[in-house]
Motif scaffolding. Structure first.
Motif, PDB file in Angstrom:
ATOM      1  N   ARG A 255      25.415  68.185  45.824  1.00  0.00           N
ATOM      2  CA  ARG A 255      24.456  67.670  46.391  1.00  0.00           C
ATOM      3  C   ARG A 255      25.019  66.968  47.269  1.00  0.00           C
ATOM      4  NH1 ARG A 255      24.183  67.851  40.856  1.00  0.00           N
ATOM      5  NH2 ARG A 255      22.118  67.058  39.836  1.00  0.00           N
ATOM      6  N   LEU A 256      24.196  66.881  47.840  1.00  0.00           N
ATOM      7  CA  LEU A 256      24.912  65.971  49.327  1.00  0.00           C
ATOM      8  C   LEU A 256      24.732  64.297  49.181  1.00  0.00           C
ATOM      9  CD1 LEU A 256      24.657  66.673  53.073  1.00  0.00           C
ATOM     10  CD2 LEU A 256      23.641  63.659  52.242  1.00  0.00           C
TER      11      LEU A 256
ATOM     12  N   ALA B 196      22.631  57.267  48.299  1.00  0.00           N
ATOM     13  CA  ALA B 196      21.981  58.372  48.163  1.00  0.00           C
ATOM     14  C   ALA B 196      22.085  59.632  47.794  1.00  0.00           C
ATOM     15  CB  ALA B 196      20.808  58.083  49.441  1.00  0.00           C
ATOM     16  N   CYS B 197      21.581  60.453  47.420  1.00  0.00           N
ATOM     17  CA  CYS B 197      21.412  61.655  47.023  1.00  0.00           C
ATOM     18  C   CYS B 197      20.564  62.689  47.085  1.00  0.00           C
ATOM     19  CB  CYS B 197      22.229  61.663  45.770  1.00  0.00           C
ATOM     20  SG  CYS B 197      22.421  63.491  44.574  1.00  0.00           S
TER      21      CYS B 197
ATOM     22  N   ILE C   2      14.677  64.877  47.929  1.00  0.00           N
ATOM     23  CA  ILE C   2      16.143  63.317  48.081  1.00  0.00           C
ATOM     24  C   ILE C   2      15.614  63.350  46.312  1.00  0.00           C
ATOM     25  CG2 ILE C   2      15.277  60.610  47.440  1.00  0.00           C
ATOM     26  CD1 ILE C   2      13.222  61.203  50.445  1.00  0.00           C
ATOM     27  N   ILE C   3      17.470  63.281  45.388  1.00  0.00           N
ATOM     28  CA  ILE C   3      17.850  63.017  43.945  1.00  0.00           C
ATOM     29  C   ILE C   3      16.907  62.174  43.909  1.00  0.00           C
ATOM     30  CG2 ILE C   3      19.327  63.780  42.552  1.00  0.00           C
ATOM     31  CD1 ILE C   3      19.735  66.041  43.926  1.00  0.00           C
ATOM     32  N   TYR C   4      18.137  60.418  44.541  1.00  0.00           N
ATOM     33  CA  TYR C   4      17.381  59.549  44.330  1.00  0.00           C
ATOM     34  C   TYR C   4      17.857  58.709  46.064  1.00  0.00           C
ATOM     35  CZ  TYR C   4      22.724  58.898  42.953  1.00  0.00           C
ATOM     36  OH  TYR C   4      24.232  59.048  43.045  1.00  0.00           O
ATOM     37  N   GLU C   5      16.777  57.826  46.426  1.00  0.00           N
ATOM     38  CA  GLU C   5      17.627  56.797  47.436  1.00  0.00           C
ATOM     39  C   GLU C   5      18.118  55.998  47.031  1.00  0.00           C
ATOM     40  OE1 GLU C   5      13.121  56.065  48.895  1.00  0.00           O
ATOM     41  OE2 GLU C   5      12.829  57.341  47.405  1.00  0.00           O
TER      42      GLU C   5
ATOM     43  N   ALA D 134      21.163  60.763  38.772  1.00  0.00           N
ATOM     44  CA  ALA D 134      21.463  59.390  38.889  1.00  0.00           C
ATOM     45  C   ALA D 134      22.355  58.799  39.774  1.00  0.00           C
ATOM     46  CB  ALA D 134      20.967  58.471  37.365  1.00  0.00           C
ATOM     47  N   LEU D 135      22.220  57.723  39.767  1.00  0.00           N
ATOM     48  CA  LEU D 135      24.030  57.241  39.795  1.00  0.00           C
ATOM     49  C   LEU D 135      24.311  56.277  39.172  1.00  0.00           C
ATOM     50  CD1 LEU D 135      25.835  55.256  41.569  1.00  0.00           C
ATOM     51  CD2 LEU D 135      24.111  53.914  42.434  1.00  0.00           C
TER      52      LEU D 135
END
Length: 161
Positions: free
Chosen positions: A59-60, A70-71, A79-82, A120-121
């Motif tokens: 992941r970046l 963001a991920c 986009i994994i999460y904005e 998720a964060l």
């Protein structure tokens, strides 16, 4: 893959690029393109201003100055999460780092947010140095030491076990 990001506080353009190895010459994207033969994926407004991006476990992660994270999927740019607010966080200048299944983000107040990598964060904990100084430099790892420079002190943190 080579990941490039560029941001400036006065400019809305903050491009983030994933470039395939072996590229040479002019690889500029045509107007409206987000990828081409050499640029695997890109976002015109996804880069941070100060912190560098972090690639970890496929992941970046993009840490934004104002306390957002963001991920993206490092391979395909999905986009994994904005931009998601890190609870109670603000003012990041230092670049994030990762170790032992965790991501670390040091803010200007000397608080390190320990974040679980994933879809998720999730903040696992906050470690505060509790000093009366500002932290803007990115930490460095030297051997078994984590070096953190504040405006008045240099900290060396290591596991003594």
């Amino acid at each position: 893959m080579l990941y490039l990001s560029s941001g400036y506080v006065g400019d809305r353009r903050r491009p983030l690029y994933a470039v395939r190895p072996g590229a040479n010459g002019d690889i500029t994207l045509a107007e409206g393109q987000t990828s081409n033969e050499w640029i695997a994926w890109s976002y015109p407004q996804a880069a941070p201003y100060n912190p560098s991006t972090l690639v970890y476990e496929g992941r970046l992660y993009v840490l934004y100055d104002g306390g957002f994270l963001a991920c993206f999927n490092a391979g395909n740019g999905e986009i994994i999460y904005e931009r998601t607010r890190i609870p109670e966080a603000r003012n990041f200048t230092a670049s994030p780092w990762a170790d032992n299944g965790k991501i670390f983000c040091l803010n200007e107040d000397g608080e390190t947010y320990v974040i679980k990598p994933g879809d998720a964060l999730e903040v696992l904990r906050i470690n505060a140095l509790g000093a009366d100084e500002i932290f803007m430099a990115s930490p460095a790892i030297a051997g078994d030491c984590l070096l953190i420079r504040g405006s008045a002190r240099l900290y060396c943190i290591r596991n003594q076990s």
